[in-house]
Design a protein around this motif. Structure first.
Motif, PDB file in Angstrom:
ATOM      1  N   ALA A 137       2.337   6.552  -6.924  1.00 30.62           N
ATOM      2  CA  ALA A 137       1.356   7.632  -7.121  1.00 30.62           C
ATOM      3  C   ALA A 137       1.588   8.696  -6.054  1.00 30.62           C
ATOM      4  N   PRO A 138       1.271   9.945  -6.358  1.00 30.81           N
ATOM      5  CA  PRO A 138       1.500  11.035  -5.394  1.00 30.81           C
ATOM      6  C   PRO A 138       0.350  11.180  -4.404  1.00 30.81           C
ATOM      7  N   GLU A 139       0.068  10.106  -3.683  1.00 34.95           N
ATOM      8  CA  GLU A 139      -1.045  10.117  -2.739  1.00 34.95           C
ATOM      9  C   GLU A 139      -0.575   9.779  -1.330  1.00 34.95           C
ATOM     10  N   CYS A 140       0.655  10.166  -1.013  1.00 32.60           N
ATOM     11  CA  CYS A 140       1.245   9.725   0.251  1.00 32.60           C
ATOM     12  C   CYS A 140       0.497  10.268   1.473  1.00 32.60           C
ATOM     13  N   SER A 141      -0.134  11.410   1.330  1.00 32.37           N
ATOM     14  CA  SER A 141      -0.871  11.974   2.471  1.00 32.37           C
ATOM     15  C   SER A 141      -1.977  11.025   2.924  1.00 32.37           C
ATOM     16  N   ARG A 142      -2.555  10.287   1.973  1.00 31.24           N
ATOM     17  CA  ARG A 142      -3.603   9.326   2.334  1.00 31.24           C
ATOM     18  C   ARG A 142      -3.007   8.192   3.186  1.00 31.24           C
ATOM     19  N   TYR A 143      -1.831   7.740   2.778  1.00 36.56           N
ATOM     20  CA  TYR A 143      -1.183   6.663   3.530  1.00 36.56           C
ATOM     21  C   TYR A 143      -0.813   7.147   4.935  1.00 36.56           C
ATOM     22  N   MET A 144      -0.230   8.329   5.019  1.00 37.12           N
ATOM     23  CA  MET A 144       0.236   8.821   6.309  1.00 37.12           C
ATOM     24  C   MET A 144      -0.913   9.091   7.268  1.00 37.12           C
ATOM     25  N   ARG A 145      -2.088   9.448   6.746  1.00 35.63           N
ATOM     26  CA  ARG A 145      -3.237   9.669   7.624  1.00 35.63           C
ATOM     27  C   ARG A 145      -3.672   8.377   8.302  1.00 35.63           C
ATOM     28  N   ARG A 146      -3.451   7.247   7.639  1.00 38.01           N
ATOM     29  CA  ARG A 146      -3.860   5.967   8.215  1.00 38.01           C
ATOM     30  C   ARG A 146      -2.702   5.198   8.842  1.00 38.01           C
ATOM     31  N   ARG A 147      -1.507   5.738   8.731  1.00 44.10           N
ATOM     32  CA  ARG A 147      -0.342   5.174   9.413  1.00 44.10           C
ATOM     33  C   ARG A 147       0.419   6.307  10.113  1.00 44.10           C
ATOM     34  N   PRO A 148      -0.265   7.049  10.993  1.00 45.51           N
ATOM     35  CA  PRO A 148       0.394   8.194  11.630  1.00 45.51           C
ATOM     36  C   PRO A 148       1.392   7.738  12.690  1.00 45.51           C
ATOM     37  N   SER A 149       2.471   8.482  12.814  1.00 45.97           N
ATOM     38  CA  SER A 149       3.444   8.188  13.866  1.00 45.97           C
ATOM     39  C   SER A 149       2.793   8.374  15.236  1.00 45.97           C
ATOM     40  N   SER A 150       3.226   7.551  16.168  1.00 45.97           N
ATOM     41  CA  SER A 150       2.831   7.741  17.563  1.00 45.97           C
ATOM     42  C   SER A 150       3.793   8.724  18.213  1.00 45.97           C
ATOM     43  N   ASP A 151       3.256   9.660  18.996  1.00 44.89           N
ATOM     44  CA  ASP A 151       4.184  10.480  19.765  1.00 44.89           C
ATOM     45  C   ASP A 151       4.491   9.752  21.078  1.00 44.89           C
ATOM     46  N   CYS A 152       5.023  10.447  22.061  1.00 38.00           N
ATOM     47  CA  CYS A 152       5.504   9.737  23.249  1.00 38.00           C
ATOM     48  C   CYS A 152       4.865  10.234  24.538  1.00 38.00           C
ATOM     49  N   ARG A 153       3.683  10.843  24.434  1.00 40.04           N
ATOM     50  CA  ARG A 153       3.090  11.444  25.635  1.00 40.04           C
ATOM     51  C   ARG A 153       2.767  10.426  26.719  1.00 40.04           C
ATOM     52  N   THR A 154       2.444   9.196  26.356  1.00 37.98           N
ATOM     53  CA  THR A 154       2.118   8.188  27.378  1.00 37.98           C
ATOM     54  C   THR A 154       3.258   7.191  27.588  1.00 37.98           C
ATOM     55  N   TYR A 155       4.407   7.422  26.947  1.00 43.16           N
ATOM     56  CA  TYR A 155       5.538   6.502  27.125  1.00 43.16           C
ATOM     57  C   TYR A 155       6.105   6.633  28.538  1.00 43.16           C
ATOM     58  N   ARG A 156       6.343   5.484  29.156  1.00 39.94           N
ATOM     59  CA  ARG A 156       6.980   5.444  30.463  1.00 39.94           C
ATOM     60  C   ARG A 156       8.199   4.528  30.368  1.00 39.94           C
ATOM     61  N   PRO A 157       9.387   5.045  30.647  1.00 40.22           N
ATOM     62  CA  PRO A 157      10.587   4.205  30.540  1.00 40.22           C
ATOM     63  C   PRO A 157      10.520   3.027  31.505  1.00 40.22           C
ATOM     64  N   PRO A 158      11.211   1.944  31.176  1.00 41.36           N
ATOM     65  CA  PRO A 158      11.248   0.808  32.105  1.00 41.36           C
ATOM     66  C   PRO A 158      12.100   1.135  33.323  1.00 41.36           C
ATOM     67  N   SER A 198       0.830  -1.203   0.000  1.00 44.64           N
ATOM     68  CA  SER A 198       0.000   0.000   0.000  1.00 44.64           C
ATOM     69  C   SER A 198       0.871   1.263   0.000  1.00 44.64           C
ATOM     70  N   PHE A 199       2.055   1.188   0.603  1.00 42.09           N
ATOM     71  CA  PHE A 199       2.998   2.309   0.555  1.00 42.09           C
ATOM     72  C   PHE A 199       3.477   2.522  -0.879  1.00 42.09           C
ATOM     73  N   TYR A 200       3.698   1.422  -1.598  1.00 38.75           N
ATOM     74  CA  TYR A 200       4.043   1.539  -3.022  1.00 38.75           C
ATOM     75  C   TYR A 200       2.910   2.208  -3.789  1.00 38.75           C
ATOM     76  N   HIS A 201       1.697   1.744  -3.568  1.00 36.71           N
ATOM     77  CA  HIS A 201       0.548   2.304  -4.282  1.00 36.71           C
ATOM     78  C   HIS A 201       0.425   3.809  -4.056  1.00 36.71           C
ATOM     79  N   CYS A 202       0.473   4.208  -2.797  1.00 38.31           N
ATOM     80  CA  CYS A 202       0.150   5.594  -2.446  1.00 38.31           C
ATOM     81  C   CYS A 202       1.343   6.539  -2.532  1.00 38.31           C
ATOM     82  N   CYS A 203       2.533   6.045  -2.179  1.00 36.75           N
ATOM     83  CA  CYS A 203       3.679   6.947  -2.031  1.00 36.75           C
ATOM     84  C   CYS A 203       4.729   6.817  -3.126  1.00 36.75           C
ATOM     85  N   LEU A 204       4.973   5.601  -3.607  1.00 34.43           N
ATOM     86  CA  LEU A 204       6.058   5.402  -4.566  1.00 34.43           C
ATOM     87  C   LEU A 204       5.584   5.407  -6.016  1.00 34.43           C
TER      88      LEU A 204
END
Length: 821
Positions: free
Chosen positions: A422-443, A414-420
Motif C-alpha cells: 500500500a502507498p502508506e510508507c510515510s506512516r511507517y517512516m514516521r514511526r521508524r525514523p532514522s537516528s542521526d549522529c548528534r550524540t554519537y561518540r566514537p570509541p 508492517s513494512f509490507y503493509h505500509c510500503c510494499l
C-alpha cells in the motif's frame, strides 16, 4: 557464566591428591556424568587431550557431533562421533536445555543420530544423550543453534523468485509458485509439504507475551521427494488467515502432518501473501492499508523504544571501524556487492550489535557511496530502527527477543503493509525514523602489535618485549579483563630472537564466557578457544555466546563484541598476533594495564599496580619494569594451559621470565648490512626498524609497519565529527544536500508559484548549529496580473483625470457664453 578461576590449572600446581581426596575412586575411572570436570589421573576437561590425562572413555561420554550447527528451526539430523553402539537399546533420546526431548536412532553402522529441536533462541545449547529411552542421560555435548539467515542455502528450501511469493495476490502477481530443495538431504522417497505460521500473543512487554510456531495445513502429502514442487496457491480458510508470517517445512511422509522435532527442511520465514484470503486478493491495497493503520494505532500504544537506542555513527568509515558496537547488516553489505533491496541509494548498512537493555530493540544505520548517512526523512532508502532486534536478545525465547521472528512481526510485515502493498510508507517512516549522529561518540582505540609495541588509548606508545603473560587491560566498571601471552620469536638463522611477540590473547567481561585467540602450532593459523575448548568454524563464522558475540571473517582475523560495547580485533600480522581494543566513552577513568589509563592524558599511561606513575620520558629499561609489573597472576589467569610445554613455561614457571634479556629500543645499533633496505622499508617508522634489528627479519619489520598503518587508519576513521542534525526543507519547497556534518551546506528552493523568504543556503558550523534556519516559501502573484492591475489602475486614474479636465473646461465656457449681450 563466571568460570572458577582455572581450578584445573591450580590443581596442577599442587601435589597429586592422596587417597580420599578429590572425587571417589569410581568417579575417577569414567567421564559418565563428568564432562568438564578436571582430575589429574582421569580428566574429562577439554584440556585433557593435550595433557594426556583424559579418561579412557572421554570421547564416549563427552560428545563431538557432526554437523555441530544448524538453524534454530530444528529438524537437523546429526551424528555423534566416536560412539559406536552395537548393544541393544530400547530408545535413543536427545535432551536439549534439560527440557526439550527429541527421538534419535542407531543406524545400521552403529552410529548414533539425534535430531535438533525447534527452538526460539540462538547460541550454544547443551544437550544430553540417553541410550535407555530416557532413564539416564550420562553423555553430554553442545549444539549450536543459529539465526535462520546464517544457515547454508543448501540445507534450506528455496522459494523460487521469492519476491513473487511475497507479492502474490497483488496486482499482476498470480499463477504458480515453485519451491526446490536438495532431495538427498531427506533420506526418503516421499515427503509431506506443510505450512507453519508464527505469531506472538498476549499483552506486549508483559509476562503473558508468548512466541509460538503453529502447524497450519499441508500443501501436499505423500509426493515424490524430487527436490521440486509447483502449486497454485488458494486462499486459506478463514481460521488460518491471522498468520501473516510463516515458513514451509518438508518432512518424511511416514511422519504425521505437523509432528514436531523430526528431521525436516525449512524455508526462510516470509510474508504469507500467497496464503491470504479473498479480501486481500480482491483489493490488496485497501486490505494492506487497513493493516497499516491498525499497526500505526498499536505502535502509538506501545512504549517508545527509540529513546534508548544508540545514535548512529556519522560516516561510513566510523560505522565500519566501530566494530565493538556495530556490525555489517547482511542485507546491505559493501563487501558483497551492496545489494540493498530495502535501502535504495545505500551501499552499506550496519546494525547495533547489542539489543537495547529494556525493550530489546535494534539500531540500523545506512550509508551512501559518499559515506554519508542516509535518513528516512530524506529517502525511503534510509535506515530504520527495529522494535525487535533482528538478531534477538538474551535470554531469547520470549517476545520481542526471538531472533529474526520478533523483528519480522513488528518491523518487517508492517513494512509490507505500509510500503510494499500500500502507498502508506510515510506512516511507517514516521514511526521508524532514522537516528542521526548528534550524540554519537566514537570509541577509544588502543593496539598491541609486532615485537610487541603498544599504543595506548590516550596515544602514548612504547615497546615492551617481555617473555610471559601480561594484563593488557582491566576495567572494574564491567569486570573486563584482557590478557596476553608473549613469547620469543626466531631469527632467519633459526636462533632465538631478542624480541618477543603476542601469541595468545584472552578476554572475559563479568560473567561472560572466556574466549582466547592464539597462534596454533601451524604457521599463520589462528585457533579460538571457548572456556578452554578449541572451537571449529568449519560451519559457522558467527557465534552467539554468553555475554559476547564472536565473528571470524577470515582465517586470520577474529572479532569479539562484548555486551558493554567494548570490542577486540585479533589478527595475524607476520609471525605474531596483533590486537586492537575499542572502548566506548563510558570507560573513561576506569582502565589500567599495559594499554594505559583512558582519561585523555597520556602522561599517566605508565601507571604501576601500586598507583605509581612513570614519567612519559621513562627509559626503555624502566618501561620494561612497568610491563613486568603487569604480569598475570595464576589465580586470575584467563589463558589456557593444554600442553606440557605451556604448563612448564607459564604455569610452573614465572609469569614474567626475568632471565629473558631483550634488545632495548634505545640501545639498538643499526645493522650496516641492512641499513639501505631498512630505510627503504621502514622510513621514519621506528617500530618497523626496531623489529628488523631485534629479529634480523625484514618481513617481520614489514608486518609491524603494516599493523601500525592499520592502527593509524582506524584512528583516523574514528575521529570525532560534528553534526548539526537533520535540516528540514521549507514547506512548499525543497532542498539540495543530505549531508549534515560540519562544513556541509544545504541549499533551498521553492516550488513554482512561491518565492523564498530567508537565506538560500545554510552551513553546518563547528559548534553544531546551522548558520541560518530553514527559510519559508511565500505565495507570489503572477507578474502579468500584477502589471494588469498596475496599468489598469493607471488607466482608470488617467481617464478620471481627462474627464475632470473636460468637465472643468465645459463649465468655464458656459460662464463666458452667459456674459455676452
Amino acid at each position: 557464566m563466571k568460570l572458577p578461576l582455572l581450578p584445573w590449572a591450580l590443581l596442577l600446581l599442587a601435589t597429586a591428591p592422596g587417597p580420599g581426596s578429590g572425587p571417589t575412586a569410581g568417579a575417577q575411572e569414567s567421564c559418565s556424568y563428568r564432562c568438564g570436570d578436571w582430575n589429574e589421573q582421569c580428566s574429562c576437561h577439554p584440556t585433557c587431550s593435550g595433557l594426556g590425562t583424559c579418561c579412557s572413555d572421554f570421547r564416549d561420554f563427552c560428545l563431538e557431533i557432526s554437523p555441530y550447527s544448524d538453524s534454530m528451526m530444528g529438524g537437523k539430523d546429526f551424528v555423534v562421533q566416536h560412539l559406536n553402539w552395537f548393544n541393544s537399546t530400547d530408545g535413543v533420546i536427545c535432551r536439549f536445555n534439560e527440557s526439550i526431548q527429541t527421538r534419535g536412532h542407531v543406524d545400521s553402522l552403529g552410529l548414533v543420530h539425534c535430531v535438533s529441536p525447534l527452538l526460539y533462541e540462538t547460541g550454544r545449547i547443551p544437550f544430553t544423550l540417553s541410550m535407555d529411552n530416557g532413564r539416564s542421560f550420562p553423555r553430554s555435548g553442545t549444539w549450536l543453534a543459529v539465526h535462520p539467515n546464517k544457515v547454508s542455502q543448501t540445507t534450506k528450501i528455496q522459494l523460487e523468485n521469492e519476491t513473487r511469493w511475497q507479492y502474490y495476490g497483488t496486482a499482476g502477481t498470480k499463477g504458480n509458485l515453485t519451491l526446490t530443495w536438495q532431495a538427498t538431504v531427506l533420506p526418503t522417497h516421499f515427503v509431506t509439504i506443510e505450512l507453519w505460521g508464527y505469531e506472538e500473543t498476549g499483552r506486549p512487554y508483559s509476562g503473558e507475551w508468548t512466541a509460538k510456531w503453529s502447524y497450519l495445513y499441508p500443501l501436499a502429502t505423500n509426493v515424490s521427494n524430487s527436490g521440486f514442487f509447483t502449486f497454485t496457491p488458494k486462499p486459506a480458510p478463514q481460521n488460518y488467515q491471522r498468520w501473516e508470517v510463516g515458513a514451509i517445512r518438508i518432512i518424511n511422509s511416514q511422519y504425521s502432518s505437523g509432528e514436531k522435532d523430526v528431521q525436516a527442511l525449512w524455508s526462510n520465514e516470509h510474508a504469507l501473501a500467497w496464503h491470504l484470503g479473498d479480501d486481500f486478493r480482491e483489493d490488496p491495497v485497501a486490505w494492506a492499508r487497513t493493516q497499516c493503520l491498525a499497526w500505526e494505532e498499536l505502535e502509538d500504544q506501545l512504549p517508545n523504544f527509540l529513546e534508548e537506542l544508540p545514535d548512529c555513527p556519522c560516516t561510513l568509515a566510523q560505522a565500519r571501524a566501530d566494530t565493538g558496537r556495530f556490525h555489517t547488516d547482511y542485507g546491505c553489505d559493501i563487501e558483497h556487492g551492496s545489494e540493498c533491496t530495502y535501502h535504495p541509494g545505500a551501499v552499506h548498512c550496519v546494525r547495533s550489535v547489542q539489543a537495547s537493555p529494556r525493550y530489546a530493540s535494534g539500531q540500523q544505520c545506512c550509508y551512501t557511496a559518499a559515506g554519508t548517512q542516509l535518513l528516512t526523512a530524506d529517502s525511503t532508502g534510509g535506515s530504520t530502527p527495529d522494535r525487535g532486534h533482528d538478531w534477538g536478545a538474551p535470554p531469547f525465547r520470549a517476545p520481542p527477543r526471538v531472533p529474526g521472528l520478533s523483528h519480522w512481526l513488528y518491523d518487517v510485515i508492517s513494512f509490507y503493509h505500509c510500503c510494499l502493498w500500500a502507498p502508506e510508507c510515510s506512516r511507517y517512516m514516521r514511526r521508524r525514523p532514522s537516528s542521526d549522529c548528534r550524540t554519537y561518540r566514537p570509541p577509544r582505540l588502543a593496539s598491541a602489535f609486532g615485537d610487541p609495541h603498544f599504543v595506548t588509548f590516550d596515544g602514548a606508545n612504547f615497546t615492551f618485549n617481555g617473555h610471559g603473560e601480561y594484563v593488557l587491560l582491566e576495567a572494574a566498571l564491567t569486570g573486563l579483563s584482557v590478557q596476553a601471552r608473549a613469547q620469543p620469536g626466531t631469527t632467519p638463522e633459526g636462533t632465538q630472537a631478542r624480541g618477543t611477540g603476542l601469541t595468545a590473547v584472552a578476554v572475559q567481561e563479568g560473567n561472560s564466557d572466556v574466549v582466547e585467540v592464539r597462534l596454533a602450532d601451524g604457521v599463520g593459523v589462528l585457533q579460538v578457544l571457548l572456556n578452554q575448548e578449541v572451537l571449529s568454524f568449519a560451519e559457522q563464522s558467527w557465534m552467539d555466546l554468553q555475554g559476547m558475540f564472536l565473528s571470524v571473517a577470515a582465517e586470520d582475523s577474529v572479532s569479539i563484541m562484548l555486551s558493554s560495547g567494548a570490542g577486540l580485533e585479533v589478527s595475524i600480522q607476520g609471525p605474531f598476533l596483533s590486537v586492537t581494543v575499542l572502548l566506548p566513552e563510558k570507560f573513561l577513568n576506569h582502565t589500567r594495564g599495559l594499554l594505559g589509563t583512558l582519561n585523555d592524558n597520556p602522561t599517566d599511561d605508565f601507571t604501576l599496580r601500586s598507583g605509581q606513575v612513570l614519567s612519559a620520558g621513562a627509559s626503555s629499561r624502566q618501561l620494561f619494569q612497568f610491563g613486568a609489573d603487569w604480569a598475570v597472576e595464576n589465580a586470575s589467569s584467563l589463558l589456557t594451559y593444554d600442553s606440557l610445554l605451556l604448563v612448564k613455561d607459564f604455569l610452573y614457571g614465572p609469569k614474567h621470565d626475568p632471565t629473558f634479556q631483550p634488545l632495548f629500543p634505545d640501545e639498538t645499533t643499526p645493522n650496516s648490512s641492512h641499513a639501505t633496505e631498512v630505510a627503504e622499508l621502514c622510513g621514519d617508522n621506528h617500530f618497523c626498524s626496531y623489529d628488523v634489528a631485534a629479529t634480523g627479519s625484514l618481513s617481520v619489520g614489514n608486518a609491524t609497519r603494516t599493523a601500525y598503518q592499520l592502527h593509524q587508519s582506524r584512528v583516523q576513521s574514528l575521529q570525532s565529527v560534528v553534526s548539526c542534525g537533520w535540516l528540514a526543507p521549507p514547506l512548499n519547497g525543497g532542498k539540495e544536500g543530505i549531508r549534515y556534518l560540519v562544513g556541509s551546506t544545504i541549499h533551498f528552493h521553492c516550488d513554482s508559484g512561491y518565492s523564498l523568504s530567508g537565506a538560500e543556503a545554510s552551513t553546518c558550523q563547528a559548534d553544531g548549529t546551522w548558520s541560518t534556519t530553514t527559510p519559508t516559501c511565500q505565495p507570489r502573484h503572477s507578474y502579468t496580473v500584477l502589471l494588469s492591475i498596475i496599468f489598469g489602475g493607471l488607466a482608470v486614474a488617467a481617464l478620471v483625470a481627462v474627464v475632470y479636465v473636460v468637465l472643468r473646461r465645459r463649465k468655464g465656457n458656459m460662464a463666458i457664453w452667459g456674459s455676452q449681450p
